[in-house]
Design an enzyme around this catalytic site. Sequence first.
Site, mmCIF file in Angstrom:
data_model
loop_
_atom_site.group_PDB
_atom_site.id
_atom_site.type_symbol
_atom_site.label_atom_id
_atom_site.label_comp_id
_atom_site.label_asym_id
_atom_site.label_seq_id
_atom_site.Cartn_x
_atom_site.Cartn_y
_atom_site.Cartn_z
ATOM 1 N N CYS A 134 41.014 45.799 49.235
ATOM 2 C CA CYS A 134 40.105 46.009 48.102
ATOM 3 C C CYS A 134 38.673 45.528 48.339
ATOM 4 C CB CYS A 134 40.668 45.401 46.822
ATOM 5 S SG CYS A 134 41.090 43.672 46.958
ATOM 6 N N CYS A 142 43.324 48.294 46.434
ATOM 7 C CA CYS A 142 43.991 47.519 47.486
ATOM 8 C C CYS A 142 44.675 48.399 48.528
ATOM 9 C CB CYS A 142 45.011 46.566 46.859
ATOM 10 S SG CYS A 142 44.289 45.450 45.647
ATOM 11 N N LYS A 207 52.629 38.092 42.596
ATOM 12 C CA LYS A 207 51.220 38.187 42.209
ATOM 13 C C LYS A 207 51.123 39.057 40.972
ATOM 14 C CE LYS A 207 46.668 39.696 43.724
ATOM 15 N NZ LYS A 207 45.813 40.114 44.846
ATOM 16 N N ARG A 217 36.329 39.013 41.531
ATOM 17 C CA ARG A 217 35.851 40.371 41.808
ATOM 18 C C ARG A 217 34.327 40.405 41.867
ATOM 19 N NH1 ARG A 217 40.726 43.397 38.420
ATOM 20 N NH2 ARG A 217 42.362 42.533 39.750
ATOM 21 N N LYS A 260 50.908 33.555 41.974
ATOM 22 C CA LYS A 260 49.488 33.688 41.639
ATOM 23 C C LYS A 260 49.318 34.499 40.375
ATOM 24 C CE LYS A 260 45.376 35.896 43.379
ATOM 25 N NZ LYS A 260 44.893 36.998 44.139
ATOM 26 N N SER A 286 40.275 32.316 40.442
ATOM 27 C CA SER A 286 38.875 32.212 40.029
ATOM 28 C C SER A 286 38.696 31.973 38.526
ATOM 29 C CB SER A 286 38.139 33.479 40.446
ATOM 30 O OG SER A 286 38.777 34.635 39.930
HETATM 31 C C1 PBG Z 1 42.729 40.752 46.677
HETATM 32 C C2 PBG Z 1 42.752 39.422 46.025
HETATM 33 C C3 PBG Z 1 42.384 39.088 44.707
HETATM 34 C C4 PBG Z 1 42.471 37.711 44.617
HETATM 35 C C5 PBG Z 1 42.913 37.244 45.854
HETATM 36 N N1 PBG Z 1 43.085 38.318 46.691
HETATM 37 C C6 PBG Z 1 41.883 39.919 43.613
HETATM 38 C C7 PBG Z 1 42.686 40.957 42.995
HETATM 39 O O1 PBG Z 1 43.857 41.165 43.274
HETATM 40 O O2 PBG Z 1 42.065 41.656 42.183
HETATM 41 C C8 PBG Z 1 42.137 36.892 43.403
HETATM 42 C C9 PBG Z 1 41.754 35.485 43.673
HETATM 43 C C10 PBG Z 1 41.037 34.820 42.557
HETATM 44 O O3 PBG Z 1 40.888 35.344 41.442
HETATM 45 O O4 PBG Z 1 40.596 33.683 42.788
HETATM 46 N N2 PBG Z 1 43.845 41.531 46.468
HETATM 47 ZN ZN ZN Z 2 43.394 43.748 46.974
#
Ligand code: PBG
Ligand code: ZN
Length: 335
Positions: A134, A142, A207, A217, A260, A286
């Site tokens: 992504c 992704c 996740k 993002r 996560k 985040s």
């Molecule tokens: C990529 C990814 C993401 C995060 C880690 N790897 C974003 C998503 O899936 O949109 C999020 C990490 C964070 O928010 O700190 N796939």
């Molecule tokens: Zn991704």
Amino acid sequence: MMAMQTGESIFTPYTEFIRTRRTRMTEGLRSMVRETVLTPKDFIYPLFVVPGKGVRKAVKSMPGVFNLSVDEAVKECREVYKLGIPAVILFGIPRHKDEVGSEAWDADGVVQEAVRKIKKALPQLVVITDVCMCEYTSHGHCGIVRGEEIVNDPTLELLAREALSHAEAGADMVAPSDMMDGRVAVIRATLDDHGFTNLPIMSYAAKYSSGYYGPFRDAADSAPAFGDRRSHQMDPANSDEAIREVAIDIEEGADIVMVKPAGPYLDIIRRVKDEFGMPTAAYQVSGEYAMIKAGAANGWIDHDRVMMESLVGIKRAGADMMLTYFAKEAAKLLK
Ligand code: PBG
Ligand code: ZN
């Protein structure tokens, strides 16, 4: 203790001698009965690497987090290592994005270069790479997109190429975060075929499709141009499904499994740890970080206290390691 006025006492004859506060009266006593103790060794620090030199660009929605060029990332890693934090995880923002995210597996890509330079400067620091498309695709998804669908199987080959290129650059561990079905198996097979049989995989196993990824993002410039990630990331309402996801990833060869986000999913961390007894990671994402930063900036909560409480909670829930943007600040407090 006061006698109860009516009816039978709820206390046994002995409970009036029990005072749970006795072991809480001094810091010395509290430290003796403390069940969960944080150390800098619990932390993995995420870094966002960008092209260029001398770049240190603040991420607006994540105070204290920066987009770093490779030279700056190396400096950051020196500090991380000195603080006793054993590992970093790298995210890359490419020079160019395209439909298939070609820079993801480019040997001269920003993450690959960062891995080489960091490992050269700090051979002992564990360098983990996030494996996903992504950050590299023009549409921010992704995987490969056909029509409106993020297609699973054609994406697997690209993820495997990306993981292999990270391994060839010298990464100590790869961490697929894409949530495509079967990706751990394909990455494992590809690594093994190329002689990386001893390179561990940390899979983002459970996740969730989460609103808490918003600030990331911004940092990784990876917001999807259309649609969302609900077709492959998990529904926040599900718990049994997390157990299935983790079981599948272990079956496919994951060495460390991740839950996560962390804070809103402490129950999942506990279930995963109890069910599998695997090395279990949790990602304090985040949005979790940004909320604490924002609350503290407004004077509404005590920054350091809430930061440490959030981290000890994740460890208490069963996490053996935590990916957290607080790693440096927390390690400094623990010193
Ligand atoms: C990529 C990814 C993401 C995060 C880690 N790897 C974003 C998503 O899936 O949109 C999020 C990490 C964070 O928010 O700190 N796939
Ligand atoms: Zn991704």
